[in-house]
Design a protein around this motif. Structure first.
Motif, mmCIF file in Angstrom:
data_model
loop_
_atom_site.group_PDB
_atom_site.id
_atom_site.type_symbol
_atom_site.label_atom_id
_atom_site.label_comp_id
_atom_site.label_asym_id
_atom_site.label_seq_id
_atom_site.Cartn_x
_atom_site.Cartn_y
_atom_site.Cartn_z
ATOM 1 N N THR A 93 -52.492 71.403 -64.712
ATOM 2 C CA THR A 93 -53.701 71.262 -65.515
ATOM 3 C C THR A 93 -54.664 70.292 -64.840
ATOM 4 O OG1 THR A 93 -52.985 69.395 -66.900
ATOM 5 C CG2 THR A 93 -52.329 71.626 -67.602
ATOM 6 N N VAL A 140 -48.647 68.452 -65.676
ATOM 7 C CA VAL A 140 -49.781 68.201 -66.554
ATOM 8 C C VAL A 140 -50.498 66.920 -66.143
ATOM 9 C CG1 VAL A 140 -50.498 67.886 -68.953
ATOM 10 C CG2 VAL A 140 -48.570 69.402 -68.416
ATOM 11 N N GLN A 141 -51.752 67.063 -65.753
ATOM 12 C CA GLN A 141 -52.599 65.954 -65.310
ATOM 13 C C GLN A 141 -51.860 65.082 -64.287
ATOM 14 O OE1 GLN A 141 -55.268 67.800 -66.632
ATOM 15 N NE2 GLN A 141 -55.988 65.790 -66.009
ATOM 16 N N ILE A 155 -52.712 65.228 -74.162
ATOM 17 C CA ILE A 155 -52.020 66.455 -73.736
ATOM 18 C C ILE A 155 -51.168 67.082 -74.839
ATOM 19 C CG2 ILE A 155 -51.969 65.647 -71.355
ATOM 20 C CD1 ILE A 155 -48.944 65.162 -71.749
ATOM 21 N N TRP A 182 -45.161 65.320 -77.938
ATOM 22 C CA TRP A 182 -45.177 66.510 -77.071
ATOM 23 C C TRP A 182 -44.328 67.626 -77.652
ATOM 24 C CZ3 TRP A 182 -44.211 63.990 -71.607
ATOM 25 C CH2 TRP A 182 -45.279 63.136 -71.303
ATOM 26 N N ASP A 235 -60.442 63.216 -67.437
ATOM 27 C CA ASP A 235 -59.307 62.362 -67.096
ATOM 28 C C ASP A 235 -59.745 61.401 -65.998
ATOM 29 O OD1 ASP A 235 -56.999 61.190 -66.127
ATOM 30 O OD2 ASP A 235 -55.808 63.017 -66.221
ATOM 31 N N SER A 274 -58.591 68.208 -65.718
ATOM 32 C CA SER A 274 -59.634 67.889 -66.691
ATOM 33 C C SER A 274 -60.615 66.899 -66.085
ATOM 34 C CB SER A 274 -59.034 67.291 -67.965
ATOM 35 O OG SER A 274 -60.073 66.817 -68.819
ATOM 36 N N VAL A 314 -52.153 73.309 -74.585
ATOM 37 C CA VAL A 314 -51.260 72.858 -73.512
ATOM 38 C C VAL A 314 -49.844 73.346 -73.784
ATOM 39 C CG1 VAL A 314 -50.307 70.856 -72.307
ATOM 40 C CG2 VAL A 314 -52.698 70.840 -73.053
ATOM 41 N N HIS A 322 -45.776 64.755 -66.722
ATOM 42 C CA HIS A 322 -47.150 64.322 -66.994
ATOM 43 C C HIS A 322 -47.460 63.120 -66.123
ATOM 44 C CE1 HIS A 322 -49.899 61.589 -69.450
ATOM 45 N NE2 HIS A 322 -50.672 62.577 -69.040
ATOM 46 N N ILE A 353 -58.252 69.262 -72.912
ATOM 47 C CA ILE A 353 -57.838 67.897 -72.559
ATOM 48 C C ILE A 353 -59.129 67.113 -72.368
ATOM 49 C CG2 ILE A 353 -56.554 66.456 -70.941
ATOM 50 C CD1 ILE A 353 -54.834 68.878 -70.269
ATOM 51 N N SER A 384 -58.747 72.653 -67.642
ATOM 52 C CA SER A 384 -58.388 72.395 -69.042
ATOM 53 C C SER A 384 -59.331 71.436 -69.743
ATOM 54 C CB SER A 384 -56.958 71.832 -69.092
ATOM 55 O OG SER A 384 -56.066 72.644 -68.361
#
Length: 439
Positions: free
Chosen positions: A333, A294-295, A423, A69, A338, A335, A428, A264, A408, A404
């Motif tokens: 985010t 994030v997610q 990610i 990351w 996912d 997707s 991102v 995340h 992603i 995203s």
């Protein structure tokens, strides 16, 4: 040492590790928080970045994930130059948090080369130990787990759950101490009353597998219990060790030092709980400056003051918005690739018909699928994630749901989550930088 240099960069970060109860652990004989507080007191730090992973295994795995990351952040030279223009003498302090968060054991099963078939010799005792530590480390829990795994060994996919397995699941649910209070409850309790037979039937219509290992059939309710237990643990850690750490850091830092939080998956629960505080009602030393979720594997209603599908109920983390605990932007985010949050999250609540992208928002859904929902449109802006050369122009105290799926999208690494872990992407990182830079 708890300080780590990201390979290929000049960036260092500290890893602060905690146990399941939210107490700090020593890493290589050192309490990293004391080292970090010392740095804040003697060095000219301008910005503190606190990062929380979601589900993973041990400390080496945490280092590996944070390396990826932070490396993705480090290559965004234009964003770093812009930050240096906005923040004179920009000098960041990067902190990764580690908390025990492995929700299920597909990794162990794969690595040991076993599956639940008649011809296999399954290490039931080892699986019982692993899941007892994740769900409930009690003797009734261990006995229930043994019943479940032995039944899976004999027949992974019977037409209905055997009576003894159904009873074992009810014991396991009781021992887990998880609530079932529906939307608006604390993460881990924000689910329907536990019904193992219903989850079993739902999973039959929504098969999930990893490298040939089925996590449906008899094991489906175990998977969902583990998922919800990790949500509960993420909240407890965020409200205890995480909240205390944030307070200690803010008190040690000068008033001009800015704080940026990124989470995340279940780490989005950790970050939200750090901001909201114990029982969602704590007070920060001062607001933080940006947040990236994030997610997120938490409810899409988490931040609203009146849940539309449950009138009169509020999101558990509503105080983050109502008490203005974030001075800058909050970005999230989403997707469609996912499957961890798009498919497994609603299965965990036992709601089969909600596993899709519908115009009407479901009662149970994840932030990583639908974004922050139920707030005034003047506060929440839905938009696409942008390329690395585009400017977002984020505004303070607004929430941005970034669709995203264009970025992603890679689930080629296998596993139950599809693109859930995809990610460490330039786009991102660019969005996170843009939120931290602010206006």
């Amino acid at each position: 040492m708890p300080v780590k240099t990201v390979p290929g960069t000049s960036l260092n970060y500290y890893l602060i590790a905690f146990d399941a109860a939210g107490n700090e652990r020593e890493v290589y004989g050192i309490r990293a928080s004391q080292e970090v507080l010392k740095v804040l007191s003697i060095e000219a730090i301008t910005d503190v970045f606190l990062i929380s992973h979601g589900w993973l295994g041990d400390i080496p795995a945490a280092y590996q994930q944070y390396d990826k990351w932070i490396a993705a952040m480090a290559v965004q030279k234009a964003d770093i130059e812009r930050m240096q223009q906005v923040r004179s003498q920009f000098r960041p302090l990067l902190i990764g948090l580690h908390w025990p968060s492995k929700p299920w054991g597909d990794e162990e099963l794969r690595s040991s080369g076993v599956s639940f078939g008649l011809e296999d010799v399954v290490p039931v005792e080892r699986l019982v130990e692993q899941y007892a530590s994740r769900i409930a480390n009690t003797e009734p829990s261990r006995q229930a787990l043994e019943t479940i795994f032995q039944a899976a060994k004999e027949d992974i996919a019977p037409p209905t759950l055997p009576t003894e397995v159904r009873q074992a699941y009810q014991i396991l649910n009781r021992e887990s101490s998880l609530g079932s209070e529906g939307e608006g409850a604390a993460p881990g309790a924000d689910r329907e009353p536990f019904d193992p037979e219903r989850i079993f039937q739902v999973a039959e219509g929504e098969p999930v597998s990893d490298s040939g290992i089925s996590w449906d059939g008899i094991l489906a309710p175990l998977r969902t219990l583990s998922f919800w237990k990790m949500k509960d643990r993420a909240r407890q850690f965020g409200e205890s060790g995480g909240f205390k750490l944030l307070g200690d850091l803010q008190r040690a830092a000068g008033d001009n030092v800015r704080f940026h939080l990124m989470g995340h998956s279940f780490g989005c629960i950790v970050v939200s709980a750090m901001l909201a505080g114990p029982n969602g009602r704590g007070s920060l030393v001062r607001p933080v400056n940006s947040v990236a979720l994030v997610q997120g594997a938490l409810s899409h209603w988490s931040y609203c003051s009146d849940i539309p599908v449950a009138p009169g109920r509020v999101g558990y983390f509503r105080s983050v918005v109502t008490d203005r605990k974030v001075d800058g932007p909050i970005i999230t985010t989403q997707s469609k690739f996912d499957t961890a949050v798009g498919k497994m999250y609603p299965i965990g609540a036992g709601i089969r018909q909600q596993i899709h992208f519908a115009p009407k928002l479901p009662k149970y859904g994840a932030l990583g699928t639908f974004g922050v929902c139920g707030l005034d449109p003047s506060i929440v802006i839905d938009m696409n994630m942008l390329a690395v050369d585009a400017s977002y122009q984020f505004e303070p105290r607004k929430i941005y749901n970034l669709e995203s799926s264009k970025f992603i999208c890679d689930g080629t690494g296998g596993g139950l989550g599809g693109a859930h872990n995809d990610i460490a992407k330039p786009e991102v990182a660019h969005a996170v930088w843009q939120a931290a830079i602010g206006n």
